[in-house]
Design a protein around this motif. Structure first.
Motif, short mmCIF file in Angstrom:
data_model
loop_
_atom_site.label_atom_id
_atom_site.label_comp_id
_atom_site.label_asym_id
_atom_site.label_seq_id
_atom_site.Cartn_x
_atom_site.Cartn_y
_atom_site.Cartn_z
N LYS A 407 0.83 -1.23 0.00
CA LYS A 407 0.00 0.00 0.00
C LYS A 407 0.85 1.27 0.00
N GLY A 408 2.01 1.17 -0.64
CA GLY A 408 2.89 2.33 -0.75
C GLY A 408 3.55 2.74 0.57
N LYS A 409 3.40 1.89 1.61
CA LYS A 409 3.93 2.28 2.93
C LYS A 409 5.05 1.36 3.41
N CYS A 410 5.37 0.36 2.59
CA CYS A 410 6.37 -0.62 3.03
C CYS A 410 7.68 -0.45 2.27
N VAL A 411 8.67 -1.08 2.83
CA VAL A 411 9.97 -1.13 2.18
C VAL A 411 10.08 -2.50 1.50
N ILE A 412 10.62 -2.51 0.30
CA ILE A 412 10.89 -3.80 -0.35
C ILE A 412 12.39 -4.10 -0.30
N VAL A 413 12.73 -5.29 0.18
CA VAL A 413 14.12 -5.73 0.10
C VAL A 413 14.21 -6.90 -0.89
N ASP A 414 14.99 -6.69 -1.93
CA ASP A 414 15.16 -7.72 -2.96
C ASP A 414 16.49 -8.40 -2.68
N THR A 415 16.42 -9.59 -2.13
CA THR A 415 17.61 -10.24 -1.58
C THR A 415 18.20 -11.24 -2.56
N TRP A 417 20.88 -14.08 -3.21
CA TRP A 417 21.80 -15.03 -2.57
C TRP A 417 21.57 -16.39 -3.20
N GLN A 418 22.19 -17.42 -2.70
CA GLN A 418 22.12 -18.75 -3.29
C GLN A 418 22.21 -19.83 -2.22
N THR A 419 21.86 -21.06 -2.61
CA THR A 419 22.06 -22.20 -1.71
C THR A 419 23.49 -22.17 -1.18
N GLU A 420 24.41 -21.86 -2.07
CA GLU A 420 25.83 -21.89 -1.73
C GLU A 420 26.22 -20.78 -0.75
N THR A 421 25.56 -19.63 -0.85
CA THR A 421 25.99 -18.51 0.00
C THR A 421 25.37 -18.60 1.40
N GLY A 422 24.32 -19.41 1.55
CA GLY A 422 23.74 -19.66 2.86
C GLY A 422 22.86 -18.55 3.40
N ALA A 423 23.20 -17.32 3.08
CA ALA A 423 22.46 -16.17 3.62
C ALA A 423 22.53 -15.02 2.60
N HIS A 424 21.75 -13.98 2.89
CA HIS A 424 21.69 -12.80 2.00
C HIS A 424 23.09 -12.26 1.69
N MET A 425 23.26 -11.85 0.45
CA MET A 425 24.56 -11.32 0.00
C MET A 425 24.44 -9.93 -0.60
N ILE A 426 23.41 -9.74 -1.44
CA ILE A 426 23.20 -8.43 -2.04
C ILE A 426 21.74 -8.06 -1.82
N THR A 427 21.52 -6.91 -1.23
CA THR A 427 20.17 -6.46 -0.94
C THR A 427 20.27 -5.04 -0.39
N THR A 428 19.16 -4.34 -0.39
CA THR A 428 19.16 -3.12 0.41
C THR A 428 18.84 -3.53 1.85
N VAL A 429 19.10 -2.65 2.80
CA VAL A 429 18.53 -2.82 4.13
C VAL A 429 17.45 -1.74 4.24
N PRO A 430 16.47 -1.92 5.15
CA PRO A 430 15.30 -1.04 5.09
C PRO A 430 15.56 0.46 5.18
#
Ligand code: WT7
Length: 633
Positions: A407-415, A417-430
């Motif tokens: 509703k135009g009030k949230c932040v989107i984080v497009d994360t 990463w990969q199975t291999e990286t285990g966790a987020h690697m490239i993304t914005t933070v809020p």
């Protein structure tokens, strides 16, 4: 739209969306830029500080030992990830806090508190011990997306057994390959799962998959309806409910070295059978914990929902480990997103006041088709952060997500990463602006680059290979039993980690991911290896040769097209097309079934006999076929 044009449109994206003030004010990370600069100056210091937020039985002696291409993180440190996911919270007054809210397609709800989850995990852990499972043994888990499945994963981690979760949508062939490769001592399954109101039996698949695999000592069955375990099943089968009923709810966590294996998760590569990506305890724990905290900006009272399945890395990191380590309440949902109707997900957002929601672009595009009237029926004002993962999110889907869900009030984080990286690697933070279609900037301490095939850095707004220049805590440590496949990530372009994606960066350092650079197909956010589908096809008695490519698809991102040469004397027919599709479904599972099968007389090959999928793809999409000097004729 041809892929080339699509890339050009994306490269022009300049729009930026500033986060709402309230979100910035409460965010854990207020100033990404300065913290990032600090983090790359002292990588080890940065992660050490994060690791101190977690409990260690013994502190590490050294943060990183980098012996290219092998890394050890938190060397000498002792911990148990389940201790940080469960015991710590129970000891800190959260025994009665809800850990998971589970929902099935009929909206039956089941809640489990941190205290109850700890007891359940301990009972299963003791049950595992009673079956003779020891630290380092492999346990395959073929179960639906449920609290019970999560508890089995955690029970393995509790005693140091290495779990290997196999997505319950995979069929017997895929399951067998994975059980066999890991040499699993015990397999956990459930009698069934339900999808679109239909019961899908799982036990028969397991029985076929383990046929003749004599290293499998026990199959533990969660008999949900109490109707599949009869006397004559024999000693191989153990009833899950009885196993835990007879076990103690106390189980001391195994003291795990930071580098002791935590789990194997199979993923598709370009060649050969799936690779068993190995993750270890300490580094994986630290990075999944910290990315959950800062990218999803989790706070004590948040309700989190990751719509993935525990069969994928997204489920491992952001339904289970990273989320529990933060001690929040989250949802776990079994069944289809749009069944019994396309309001299912949004009704849960309303009912449980979900604050942070994490899903895949393919789901968004599916909901776009159903129309904005579905989300409009529900009060989704609790949402604050929306996440995206699994494939590039096209700007159109981004805007729809932003307007109709956020509703135009949230932040989107497009994360990214990969199975291999285990966790987020490239993304914005809020707390810093997002750009539709661009994932964002490297996470703390990471140095990411876009290079040509020789490893030379490319200028902004040009497309090249995405590489990561420095090790990170949750990186894969090896491929199970195949170190040469692990090393390939680091020697394709010497010195850096080759992610296998095409990407570009803009003048402000935002990175846009354009898709795979190899023969891996991304169907609805799931990685399918061309070779796997080809092998399944060739396995059919009518097929002589097969080549498989990915084609752009409006909802799924990519769909699979197969080119098939039939054996001499076999006539092409529509019936055969259906038969081949069914064959792939039985071998691999529904997600690997080609949308199209075309019978051909010949396939483009190099003089050394390798199929040139690139040529097939270019022809199919009406693009320039490029350099064909190696083509046979
Ligand atoms: C591949 C990894 C990471 C969990 C789900 C998939 C693609 C993933 C994004 C994103 C563009 C993305 C890449 C990557 N991918 N996230 N935000 N934007 N592409 O895990 O099965 O290991 O697949 O998924 O191509 O290499 P996976």
């Amino acid at each position: 739209m041809a892929e080339q044009e699509k890339a050009e449109v994306l490269l022009k994206v300049k729009e930026k969306y500033e986060p709402p003030k309230e979100i910035v004010e409460r965010a854990w990370i207020k100033d990404y830029e300065s913290l990032y600069q600090e983090s790359v100056k002292d990588r080890e210091g940065f992660w050490a500080k994060v690791a101190e937020e977690l409990h260690w039985f013994k502190k590490w002696d050294k943060v990183l030992e980098w012996n290219y291409p092998y890394a050890k993180w938190f060397v000498g440190g002792k911990t148990n990830i389940t201790y940080n996911c469960l015991d710590v919270h129970v000891q800190n007054g959260k025994r009665n806090k809800v850990a998971y809210i589970y929902l099935d397609e009929d909206n039956n709800e089941k809640k489990i508190t941190y205290g109850e989850l700890l007891e359940l995990v301990n009972r299963i852990a003791n049950g595992l011990k009673s079956l003779g499972v020891q630290k380092g043994d492999r346990v395959s888990i073929y179960m639906p997306n449920t609290i019970e499945a999560v508890a089995v994963m955690l029970a393995c981690a509790r005693i140091g057994a290495i779990h290997s979760v196999v997505f319950a949508g995979f069929s017997e062939g895929a399951l067998r390959t994975r059980i066999e490769d890991a040499k699993a001592k015990v397999v956990f399954t459930a009698s069934y799962t339900k999808r679109r109101g239909k019961r899908i039996d799982l036990l028969p698949t397991v029985e076929k998959a383990i046929d003749g695999l004599d290293f499998v000592e026990k199959v533990v069955v969660w008999d949900r309806g109490g109707d599949v375990l009869s006397e004559e099943k024999g000693e191989l089968f153990v009833n899950f409910d009885e196993l835990i009923k007879n076990s103690s709810p106390d189980c001391e966590p195994e003291v795990m070295d930071a580098e002791d294996p935590l789990f194997i998760l199979y993923t598709s590569g370009t060649t050969g059978k799936p690779k068993g990506v190995l993750h270890t305890t300490g580094g994986y724990m630290v990075q999944t914990y910290y990315t959950s905290k800062t990218v999803f900006d989790l706070h004590e009272d948040d309700i989190f929902w990751c719509t993935a399945d525990i069969g994928w890395i997204t489920g491992h990191s952001y339904i289970v480990y990273g989320i529990l380590a933060n001690g929040v309440t989250s949802l776990i949902v079994e069944g289809a997103p749009d069944y019994p109707n396309p309001g299912r997900w949004w009704s849960y957002v309303e009912k449980y006041r979900v604050n942070v929601f994490y899903t895949a672009p393919t789901a968004i595009r599916m909901f776009m088709r159903y129309g904005e009237e579905w989300p409009a029926k529900y009060d989704m004002s609790s949402l604050r952060i929306l996440g995206s993962v699994g494939e590039p999110i096209n700007p159109e889907a981004w805007h729809w997500y932003y307007e109709n869900i956020g509703k135009g009030k949230c932040v989107i984080v497009d994360t990214w990463w990969q199975t291999e990286t285990g966790a987020h690697m490239i993304t914005t933070v809020p707390s810093y602006p997002a750009k539709p279609g661009k994932a964002g900037k490297p996470f703390f301490t990471l140095e990411v680059d876009i290079v040509d095939k020789d490893g030379k850095r490319l200028p902004p707004d040009t497309v090249g290979f995405l590489v990561i220049k420095t090790p990170w805590p949750s990186m894969l440590r090896t491929c199970w039993g195949e170190p040469e496949r692990y090393e390939k990530y680091w020697n394709t372009i010497p010195g850096v980690y080759f992610a296998g994606d095409l990407a570009s960066y803009d003048e402000e350092g935002y990175i846009m991911i354009l898709g795979r650079a190899d023969d891996v197909i991304n169907v609805a956010g799931h990685r399918i290896g061309t070779m796997e589908v080809e092998s399944a096809l060739v396995d059919h008695p009518a097929v002589a040769e097969a080549a498989v490519i990915g084609k752009p698809h409006e909802v799924k991102g990519e769909s699979i097209k197969a080119f098939v040469i039939l054996k001499k004397g076999i006539e092409p027919s529509d019936k055969l097309v259906e038969e081949l599709k069914l064959h792939v479904r039985n071998e691999l599972g529904a997600i690997a079934v080609p949308d199209e099968i075309e019978f051909v007389e010949k396939l483009p090959k190099t003089r050394s006999g390798k199929i040139m999928r690139r040529v097939l793809k270019a022809q199919e999409l009406g693009l320039d076929v490029g350099d064909v000097s190696t083509l046979e004729d």
